[in-house]
Design an enzyme around this catalytic site. Structure first.
Site, PDB file in Angstrom:
ATOM      1  N   THR A  29       0.818  -1.215   0.000  1.00 28.37           N
ATOM      2  CA  THR A  29       0.000   0.000   0.000  1.00 28.37           C
ATOM      3  C   THR A  29       0.850   1.263   0.000  1.00 28.37           C
ATOM      4  O   THR A  29       0.342   2.361  -0.236  1.00 28.37           O
ATOM      5  CB  THR A  29      -0.928   0.036   1.238  1.00 28.37           C
ATOM      6  OG1 THR A  29      -0.127  -0.031   2.426  1.00 28.37           O
ATOM      7  CG2 THR A  29      -1.890  -1.149   1.218  1.00 28.37           C
ATOM      8  N   CYS A  33       2.733   2.688   9.481  1.00 28.37           N
ATOM      9  CA  CYS A  33       1.761   2.716  10.576  1.00 28.37           C
ATOM     10  C   CYS A  33       2.449   2.657  11.932  1.00 28.37           C
ATOM     11  O   CYS A  33       3.597   2.226  12.051  1.00 28.37           O
ATOM     12  CB  CYS A  33       0.806   1.517  10.489  1.00 28.37           C
ATOM     13  SG  CYS A  33      -0.086   1.381   8.948  1.00 28.37           S
ATOM     14  N   CYS A  37      -1.806   0.382  15.168  1.00 32.94           N
ATOM     15  CA  CYS A  37      -2.774   0.701  14.115  1.00 32.94           C
ATOM     16  C   CYS A  37      -3.915  -0.325  14.086  1.00 32.94           C
ATOM     17  O   CYS A  37      -3.663  -1.543  14.105  1.00 32.94           O
ATOM     18  CB  CYS A  37      -2.081   0.737  12.757  1.00 32.94           C
ATOM     19  SG  CYS A  37      -3.208   1.206  11.404  1.00 32.94           S
ATOM     20  N   ARG A  40      -6.331  -3.939   9.389  1.00 32.68           N
ATOM     21  CA  ARG A  40      -6.034  -5.364   9.242  1.00 32.68           C
ATOM     22  C   ARG A  40      -4.556  -5.566   8.949  1.00 32.68           C
ATOM     23  O   ARG A  40      -3.942  -4.785   8.225  1.00 32.68           O
ATOM     24  CB  ARG A  40      -6.884  -5.950   8.103  1.00 32.68           C
ATOM     25  CG  ARG A  40      -6.818  -7.471   8.014  1.00 32.68           C
ATOM     26  CD  ARG A  40      -7.741  -7.991   6.948  1.00 32.68           C
ATOM     27  NE  ARG A  40      -7.299  -7.603   5.609  1.00 32.68           N
ATOM     28  CZ  ARG A  40      -7.899  -7.965   4.484  1.00 32.68           C
ATOM     29  NH1 ARG A  40      -9.010  -8.691   4.543  1.00 32.68           N
ATOM     30  NH2 ARG A  40      -7.439  -7.581   3.317  1.00 32.68           N
ATOM     31  N   CYS A  64      -0.073   6.514   7.397  1.00 29.45           N
ATOM     32  CA  CYS A  64      -1.405   5.919   7.406  1.00 29.45           C
ATOM     33  C   CYS A  64      -2.418   6.966   7.888  1.00 29.45           C
ATOM     34  O   CYS A  64      -2.187   7.664   8.878  1.00 29.45           O
ATOM     35  CB  CYS A  64      -1.421   4.705   8.333  1.00 29.45           C
ATOM     36  SG  CYS A  64      -3.065   4.016   8.655  1.00 29.45           S
ATOM     37  N   CYS A  67      -4.108   5.601  11.651  1.00 34.19           N
ATOM     38  CA  CYS A  67      -3.399   5.713  12.934  1.00 34.19           C
ATOM     39  C   CYS A  67      -2.534   6.964  13.036  1.00 34.19           C
ATOM     40  O   CYS A  67      -2.051   7.302  14.120  1.00 34.19           O
ATOM     41  CB  CYS A  67      -2.547   4.467  13.188  1.00 34.19           C
ATOM     42  SG  CYS A  67      -1.176   4.233  12.027  1.00 34.19           S
TER      43      CYS A  67
END
Length: 342
Positions: A29, A33, A37, A40, A64, A67
């Site tokens: 992605t 994080c 976080c 998933r 992210c 978070c």
């Protein structure tokens, strides 16, 4: 950087205590994080570890949006600012403290505890606790020492005396009304030892006394012989009597005025194998003219050995008094001197 496997385990369990120690990159992605976080978890092969946000950004990752790991630096700066504010004004309430650093109170409480390990209120109490010993040594009076340590009034010092001295005022005011006290008598090298304790700690340690003495001191308490509470304490108490140089850290439940508590704290700072005069103790708590009062506070000690009133003697070197007889006092001093000299 922490151990990679330890970091991955913390990430897998969403460990909030590890936030700020490292960040986790997700190659599929392109984001990074915090360990906590809520998103998933990615496949292990798609995870990279980075020392901080700057390192993750240098690797081409972006923060992210769930978070917000880029806010950790701001969180830490806010806590640092709060610590400075509390140092200058310890009486700041949580709401005012949080407002000063730009956070909602409930959110800032969590941030502060995450970074410091204590809530703001607990941190202030800990700082007062750390200062009171030195303040009692250096101030001109007990009251002056209380204010110097950061207490708003002597009553606040007294209310927090359990945290300052490990002693909590409780059963003493009304003869133990509403309090369960468990007791036992055990053999020691100094003679029979009576130990009594509430759920908060030891409230009586004496020699050659029986339950009738305890009943006279706590006429309104429920007295019970034995039990798990006493069994957890009595072995260490016997060991302390037999070897007072190896003093265990036992919980105490005793009560006294601010002056008495200052004297008791001074007693606990006398090194093993040494003695102090009543005059020296009076001077140490900032009341050099209160030699008799220091002697009375010494005699008001209800937990022999654990608060070592046997280490106080007269200025001329003679033993002075001792509630359980001068023979026991001399034997305690001899035990400590042999231990330190050998």
């Amino acid at each position: 950087m922490i151990d990679p496997q330890h970091a991955l385990d913390a990430f897998a369990r969403r460990d909030r205590t590890m936030d700020g120690r490292f960040v986790v990159g997700v190659t599929t992605t392109g984001i990074y994080c915090k360990p906590s976080c809520p998103a998933r978890r990615p496949r292990p092969e798609n995870v990279t570890l980075h020392e901080n946000a700057a390192a993750a950004q240098a690797a081409g990752l972006r923060p992210c949006l769930r978070c917000r790991p880029d806010e950790l630096g701001r969180d830490r700066e806010a806590v640092t600012e709060a610590l400075s504010l509390l140092g200058a004004e310890p009486g700041l309430r949580l709401a005012a403290l949080a407002q000063a650093v730009g956070y909602a109170p409930h959110h800032f409480q969590r941030l502060f505890k995450r970074e410091v390990g204590l809530s703001p209120a607990a941190y202030v109490r800990q700082q007062r606790k750390a200062r009171i010993g030195g303040a009692l040594d250096n101030a001109g009076s007990v009251t002056e020492a209380i204010y110097d340590a950061g207490y708003s009034a002597p009553g606040q010092f007294y209310a927090e005396s359990g945290e300052v001295l490990g002693m909590i005022p409780s059963a003493w005011r009304k003869g133990g009304e509403g309090v369960d006290i468990h007791w036992a008598v055990a053999a020691t090298t100094l003679g029979p030892m009576l130990l009594a304790a509430t759920e908060r700690g030891i409230c009586r340690l004496s020699f050659n006394e029986d339950v009738e003495v305890l009943r006279a001191r706590f006429p309104n308490a429920v007295l019970t012989e034995g039990g798990a509470l006493v069994q957890r304490l009595i072995g260490a108490a016997v060991a302390a009597c037999d070897d007072p140089a190896a003093m265990p850290d036992l919980p105490l439940d005793v009560s006294g005025t601010a002056f008495q508590q200052a004297v008791w704290q001074a007693l606990r700072r006398i090194p093993v194998g040494e003695t102090r005069s009543y005059a020296e103790i009076a001077a140490q708590v900032g009341r050099p003219g209160a030699v008799r009062a220091a002697g009375s506070a010494n005699g008001a000690n209800n937990v022999a050995v654990l608060i070592p009133c046997h280490r106080v003697i007269r200025s001329d070197g003679t033993l002075g008094g001792y509630a359980y007889g001068l023979e026991i006092k001399q034997r305690l001093l001899d035990k400590e001197r042999r231990k330190t000299s050998g």
